[in-house]
Write a protein that holds these residues in place. Structure first.
Motif, PDB file in Angstrom:
ATOM      1  N   GLN A   1       0.831  -1.182   0.000  1.00 16.99           N
ATOM      2  CA  GLN A   1       0.000   0.000   0.000  1.00 16.99           C
ATOM      3  C   GLN A   1       0.878   1.249   0.000  1.00 16.99           C
ATOM      4  O   GLN A   1       1.501   1.610   0.986  1.00 16.99           O
ATOM      5  CB  GLN A   1      -0.937   0.009   1.207  1.00 16.99           C
ATOM      6  N   ILE A   2       0.906   1.922  -1.159  1.00 17.85           N
ATOM      7  CA  ILE A   2       1.730   3.116  -1.343  1.00 17.85           C
ATOM      8  C   ILE A   2       0.981   4.365  -0.890  1.00 17.85           C
ATOM      9  O   ILE A   2       1.580   5.296  -0.330  1.00 17.85           O
ATOM     10  CB  ILE A   2       2.147   3.254  -2.820  1.00 17.85           C
ATOM     11  N   VAL A   3      -0.325   4.400  -1.158  1.00 22.41           N
ATOM     12  CA  VAL A   3      -1.188   5.485  -0.696  1.00 22.41           C
ATOM     13  C   VAL A   3      -2.265   4.881   0.181  1.00 22.41           C
ATOM     14  O   VAL A   3      -2.935   3.921  -0.213  1.00 22.41           O
ATOM     15  CB  VAL A   3      -1.822   6.245  -1.885  1.00 22.41           C
ATOM     16  N   ARG A   4      -2.421   5.435   1.379  1.00 24.05           N
ATOM     17  CA  ARG A   4      -3.430   4.955   2.323  1.00 24.05           C
ATOM     18  C   ARG A   4      -4.250   6.143   2.798  1.00 24.05           C
ATOM     19  O   ARG A   4      -3.702   7.119   3.311  1.00 24.05           O
ATOM     20  CB  ARG A   4      -2.775   4.257   3.517  1.00 24.05           C
ATOM     21  N   ASP A   5      -5.546   6.073   2.574  1.00 21.95           N
ATOM     22  CA  ASP A   5      -6.454   7.152   2.981  1.00 21.95           C
ATOM     23  C   ASP A   5      -5.998   8.504   2.441  1.00 21.95           C
ATOM     24  O   ASP A   5      -6.069   9.535   3.123  1.00 21.95           O
ATOM     25  CB  ASP A   5      -6.578   7.204   4.509  1.00 21.95           C
ATOM     26  N   GLY A   6      -5.523   8.492   1.204  1.00 26.97           N
ATOM     27  CA  GLY A   6      -5.135   9.727   0.545  1.00 26.97           C
ATOM     28  C   GLY A   6      -3.791  10.279   0.961  1.00 26.97           C
ATOM     29  O   GLY A   6      -3.439  11.403   0.568  1.00 26.97           O
ATOM     30  N   VAL A   7      -3.001   9.514   1.711  1.00 25.24           N
ATOM     31  CA  VAL A   7      -1.693   9.968   2.172  1.00 25.24           C
ATOM     32  C   VAL A   7      -0.617   9.058   1.599  1.00 25.24           C
ATOM     33  O   VAL A   7      -0.703   7.825   1.707  1.00 25.24           O
ATOM     34  CB  VAL A   7      -1.610   9.960   3.712  1.00 25.24           C
ATOM     35  N   HIS A   8       0.389   9.653   0.979  1.00 30.57           N
ATOM     36  CA  HIS A   8       1.497   8.878   0.434  1.00 30.57           C
ATOM     37  C   HIS A   8       2.338   8.345   1.578  1.00 30.57           C
ATOM     38  O   HIS A   8       2.730   9.089   2.481  1.00 30.57           O
ATOM     39  CB  HIS A   8       2.339   9.752  -0.498  1.00 30.57           C
TER      40      HIS A   8
END
Length: 446
Positions: free
Chosen positions: A424-431
C-alpha cells in the motif's frame, strides 16, 4: 507475506461487483479474486470505494511538471511554450532531476497511477557535455520511481536534430538541444544498451519525432527495440508544421515515413497523432500500432483534437498520458477523450466507461511492456487503486454505475488508496513513502 484486500466495490473489466476479496502472494501478484464475500475476511485491509486496476500513465515528461502555472500565463503557441521548456531543462542535474521526478511520481501515486512511461531525452549536461555515467539522468528517473513506489518504463529517447533537412541529415541541434543528443542513432543505441531493467523498471526506446531523427536512422532505433522485444514510442504529427516539413523533405507524411522505415507495429505507440490523413490512420491501424492520447496537454497547448475514434476503429489500441503534467489526472484524460469527441461531432457515447477505463489501465500497461498488469485477476500484478464513492463529486449514483461515476465525475483528489505489488503506497489519501508531497514539489520546482 501474503495479504488480503477487501474492496467494497471492484471493477472487474465488465461489471462492478460488491464485496470483493483480492488475495495477494508474497511476490506481489494476485492469487485469487473472490466476489460476494459479504464481509471483510479476518485481517483483510478494507478499501472503501470502487477499486480498479492501477492506472498507467503512458506518456510523461517528468521535468515538465516544473512548468505548471508558468506555462499557462499569457498566450502563445506550442513553439513559445517549447522555449519555456528549454529553460527548465537547462537547470537540471541528476540530483535535481531526481528530486523533481520523485515528487512528480509521488503525485502520480496519489492520483492512482501505478506505472509511468517516461519519455526521456534529457540525457547529458547542458551544452552536451557527458556525465561520468552517461545514463546518470535516466538512472535518476528509475530511482525516483522506486522511491515514489511506482513502476516505470524508461523510454530512452533518440533525439538528434532540430528539424528535417533530407533523408540523411537534420538541422543541427540548438544550444538547448545539445544535451538531448547522442550524435547518431548508433551512439544512442550504444548508450541505451547499458540500461538494465529491474523488478520495478523496464527499458524501452523512443524516437522523439521525425523532426528530431533523420529518416535513415529511424530503423536503428526500431531494430534496437525489436531485438529486445521492448516497447517503442514516438511523438507523431503533434503539429501541422511537422507534417509540412516532412512533406517538403520526403514527399510523404510522418506516418508514411515511419512505415517505410519499419517503425510501426504492435510494440509501437504513437503519441498524440493529432493531425493524420485517412492513409495515416489506415497505416497505424493496419499495423496494430497503438496511439496514446494526452487530452489535457493537447488542449493546454492548443494542439487540436486527435482522431481517436477513427484510429481505434482502424485497429489501434488507445492508451492515455499526462505528458506535460498541466494536471496529473488519468481520470480527466479518460473523460476528456470522450468529451472532446462529443464537442467535435455533437454526438455522445463514443466509448463506454469500461472502454475508457481499459485505455487508462490494461491498454496503457500493455503499451509500456507490462502485459501482466492492468487487470484484477489471478496471476496479474497486484497493482490497483481505490476511488472514493462518497465525496461531493462521486456521491449519488447507484453502485452498479460506479464505473461511470469514476470516469465522469471523480478526479485524482478522490483517490483513497494505491497498491503496487501488494504494497500500500497510498493509504487514505496519504502517500506512505513521501511524507509531504506538496512540500517536495515546491522544493523541487524551486
Amino acid at each position: 507475506m501474503p495479504v488480503t484486500y477487501w474492496a467494497e466495490y471492484a471493477w472487474l473489466g465488465d461489471t462492478v461487483e460488491p464485496d470483493v476479496a483480492i488475495e495477494v502472494s508474497s511476490d506481489g501478484r494476485i492469487t485469487a479474486v473472490r466476489t460476494e464475500t459479504e464481509a471483510p475476511p479476518p485481517g483483510a485491509t478494507v478499501l472503501r470505494g470502487c477499486t480498479v486496476p492501477g492506472l498507467a500513465n503512458s506518456h510523461s515528461h517528468a521535468f515538465h511538471r516544473a512548468l505548471r502555472g508558468t506555462a499557462q500565463a499569457g498566450s502563445g503557441t506550442f513553439w513559445t511554450w517549447r522555449e519555456a521548456m528549454y529553460q527548465v531543462a537547462s537547470r537540471l542535474t541528476p540530483d535535481t532531476y531526481h528530486a523533481l521526478a520523485r515528487a512528480t511520481y509521488a503525485e502520480m501515486a496519489l492520483a492512482g497511477i501505478t506505472c509511468v512511461g517516461e519519455f526521456h531525452y534529457l540525457h547529458h549536461a547542458p551544452g552536451g557535455t557527458r556525465y561520468d555515467d552517461p545514463n546518470a539522468m535516466g538512472q535518476a528517473l528509475v530511482a525516483a520511481a522506486a522511491e515514489a513506489g511506482i513502476r516505470i518504463t524508461l523510454l530512452d529517447t533518440c533525439y538528434l536534430a532540430a528539424g528535417i533537412v533530407n533523408e540523411h541529415s537534420g538541422i543541427a541541434p540548438n544550444q538547448h538541444q545539445l544535451r538531448f543528443s547522442d550524435g547518431t542513432a548508433a551512439d544512442w543505441a550504444e548508450r541505451a544498451s547499458e540500461l538494465k531493467p529491474d523488478d520495478h523498471s523496464r527499458i524501452g526506446a523512443a524516437i522523439h519525432s521525425v523532426r528530431a531523427v533523420p529518416a535513415d536512422q529511424l530503423n536503428t532505433v526500431a531494430q534496437w527495440a525489436a531485438d529486445r522485444g521492448a516497447p517503442l514510442h514516438l511523438h507523431l504529427s503533434e503539429q501541422p508544421a511537422e507534417n509540412e516539413a516532412c512533406q517538403q523533405a520526403h514527399s510523404r507524411t510522418p506516418t508514411q515515413l515511419l512505415a517505410d522505415h519499419g517503425v510501426l507495429g504492435a510494440r509501437t505507440t504513437a503519441v498524440h497523432a493529432t493531425h493524420l490523413t485517412d492513409t495515416d490512420i489506415a497505416l497505424l491501424g493496419g499495423s496494430s500500432t497503438g496511439v496514446c492520447m494526452c487530452p489535457t496537454t493537447e488542449r493546454d497547448l492548443a494542439d487540436g483534437i486527435g482522431p481517436a475514434v477513427a484510429v481505434q476503429r482502424a485497429g489501434s489500441p488507445l492508451s492515455l498520458g499526462s505528458d506535460s503534467h498541466a494536471v496529473i489526472d488519468l481520470l480527466e484524460e479518460a473523460r476528456a477523450m470522450e468529451l472532446n469527441e462529443r464537442l467535435r461531432t455533437r454526438t455522445r457515447g463514443h466509448w463506454t466507461a469500461a472502454q475508457l477505463l481499459r485505455a487508462a489501465t490494461g491498454n496503457g500497461h500493455a503499451a509500456l511492456g507490462w502485459p501482466e498488469a492492468g487487470r484484477l485477476e489471478a496471476g496479474a500484478l497486484a497493482d490497483f487503486t481505490t476511488i472514493a464513492l462518497d465525496t461531493v463529486r462521486t456521491a449519488g449514483p447507484a453502485p452498479r454505475l460506479a464505473a461511470e461515476a469514476v470516469v465522469y465525475a471523480a478526479t485524482s483528489a478522490d483517490v483513497r488508496h494505491t497498491v503496487v505489488g501488494g504494497r500500500q503506497i497510498v493509504r487514505d489519501g496519504v502517500h506512505q513513502l513521501v511524507p509531504d508531497v506538496p512540500a517536495a514539489l515546491v522544493a523541487a520546482v524551486a
